[in-house]
Scaffold this active site. Sequence first.
Site, PDB file in Angstrom:
ATOM      1  N   GLU A  25       0.825  -1.219   0.000  1.00 55.14           N
ATOM      2  CA  GLU A  25       0.000   0.000   0.000  1.00 55.14           C
ATOM      3  C   GLU A  25       0.857   1.266   0.000  1.00 55.14           C
ATOM      4  O   GLU A  25       2.049   1.223   0.308  1.00 55.14           O
ATOM      5  CB  GLU A  25      -0.939   0.005   1.205  1.00 55.14           C
ATOM      6  CG  GLU A  25      -0.206  -0.129   2.531  1.00 55.14           C
ATOM      7  CD  GLU A  25      -0.881   0.592   3.679  1.00 55.14           C
ATOM      8  OE1 GLU A  25      -1.357   1.720   3.481  1.00 55.14           O
ATOM      9  OE2 GLU A  25      -0.900   0.018   4.775  1.00 55.14           O
ATOM     10  N   LYS A 160      -3.672  -2.217  14.801  1.00 52.44           N
ATOM     11  CA  LYS A 160      -2.969  -1.180  15.545  1.00 52.44           C
ATOM     12  C   LYS A 160      -3.475  -1.070  16.969  1.00 52.44           C
ATOM     13  O   LYS A 160      -4.670  -1.153  17.223  1.00 52.44           O
ATOM     14  CB  LYS A 160      -3.111   0.166  14.829  1.00 52.44           C
ATOM     15  CG  LYS A 160      -2.334   0.236  13.548  1.00 52.44           C
ATOM     16  CD  LYS A 160      -2.366   1.638  12.999  1.00 52.44           C
ATOM     17  CE  LYS A 160      -2.404   1.664  11.496  1.00 52.44           C
ATOM     18  NZ  LYS A 160      -3.511   0.956  10.863  1.00 52.44           N
TER      19      LYS A 160
HETATM   20  N1  PSU Z   1      -0.453   0.271   8.835  1.00 52.65           N
HETATM   21  C1  PSU Z   1       0.637   0.960   9.226  1.00 52.65           C
HETATM   22  N2  PSU Z   1       0.648   2.301   9.017  1.00 52.65           N
HETATM   23  C2  PSU Z   1      -0.386   2.931   8.373  1.00 52.65           C
HETATM   24  C3  PSU Z   1      -1.532   2.193   7.975  1.00 52.65           C
HETATM   25  C4  PSU Z   1      -1.498   0.864   8.232  1.00 52.65           C
HETATM   26  O1  PSU Z   1       1.575   0.387   9.763  1.00 52.65           O
HETATM   27  O2  PSU Z   1      -0.306   4.133   8.144  1.00 52.65           O
HETATM   28  C5  PSU Z   1      -2.691   2.861   7.249  1.00 52.65           C
HETATM   29  C6  PSU Z   1      -3.301   1.843   6.279  1.00 52.65           C
HETATM   30  O3  PSU Z   1      -3.310   2.420   5.010  1.00 52.65           O
HETATM   31  C7  PSU Z   1      -4.705   1.612   6.812  1.00 52.65           C
HETATM   32  C8  PSU Z   1      -5.016   2.949   7.371  1.00 52.65           C
HETATM   33  O4  PSU Z   1      -5.588   1.218   5.808  1.00 52.65           O
HETATM   34  O5  PSU Z   1      -3.795   3.273   8.061  1.00 52.65           O
HETATM   35  C9  PSU Z   1      -6.235   2.925   8.258  1.00 52.65           C
HETATM   36  O6  PSU Z   1      -6.777   4.200   8.309  1.00 52.65           O
HETATM   37  P1  PSU Z   1      -8.263   4.407   8.876  1.00 52.65           P
HETATM   38  O7  PSU Z   1      -8.173   3.979  10.314  1.00 52.65           O
HETATM   39  O8  PSU Z   1      -8.538   5.876   8.710  1.00 52.65           O
HETATM   40  O9  PSU Z   1      -9.177   3.549   8.072  1.00 52.65           O
END
Ligand code: PSU
Length: 306
Positions: A25, A160
């Site tokens: 990604e 996370k």
């Molecule tokens: N994993 C990481 N760092 C990130 C992300 C994931 O180690 O920055 C990003 C991914 O792109 C994931 C996003 O889809 O954070 C999630 O964002 P949200 O909670 O706004 O959906």
Amino acid sequence: MAYPLSFTPEVRRALDEKRPVVALESTIIAHGMPYPQNVETARAVEDIVRQGGAVPATIAIIGGVLKVGLTPAELDRFGRDGRSIDKVSVRDLPFIVAQNLDGATTVASTMRIAAMAGIHVFATGGIGGVHRGAERTFDISADMTEFAASDVAVVTAGAKAILDLALTLEMLETLGVPVIGLGTGEFPAFYSRNSGHPVPMTCQTPAEIAGVMRAKWAMGLRGGVVVANPIPADAEIPAEEIAPVVEAAVKKAAARGIMGKETTPFLLAEIADVTAGRSLAANIALVKHNSRIAADIAVAFAESAS
Ligand code: PSU
Ligand code: MN
């Protein structure tokens, strides 16, 4: 008809020859890490995938075109421009494409574009999930619902630590998504190997995971698979150490009124700040580890086709 995709020659050839490909990604590059560590990590991750016998396909949107594989110059620009590039989830795809804009793709939109391209394995750091306080904010990452839609296995270090892991696991169950612990009975918590939350199933090898993917899609069960791969022990930040930092960051975000798509980048940057970069080092280590495992799964999955 599917929306036209633009492939690098390396990725196009690998797909034509049915060789293993691993999607990566671009939100983690533009929004998840600071420059220059973001570009260094993105390059290192591509090399790790190649060393593992697969072809890396970093996914992003440039001038409204869905890119499957980036040139080194494109990757570098995404790292340098960072948060000035739009963070694009699935809901944003039509607008970004129609207006010929650039976009960094999240797990959800990367899964969707990977599926359009015929790529079934994807390595990230940590997937988005159900945020703490979601019963009030409704903040549930579109990564969750995408797992019900796109036939892609995503290798992640759990979810996370900024999320509510129990609710995230509930949501994945509701959506019919297998959550497989790789060599672990516990759902890992991104910076930490353990969370106290059991995973519903465990596999010991990439070949076993490829078997689950085959079985799922052979039955016509649509959607993804979560491959939960704990951070390497030497890079982990123990849960009791990181928990208060996460707690404080979540409170700070709430106090500042940070909402929606800004939440995850804010929390990651805040935690990196407070831990003097230790969380960033952990993040880099787990992304690299996930990429290595994703290459192994892609190789096993390609072999299981014959
Ligand atoms: N994993 C990481 N760092 C990130 C992300 C994931 O180690 O920055 C990003 C991914 O792109 C994931 C996003 O889809 O954070 C999630 O964002 P949200 O909670 O706004 O959906
Ligand atoms: Mn959100």
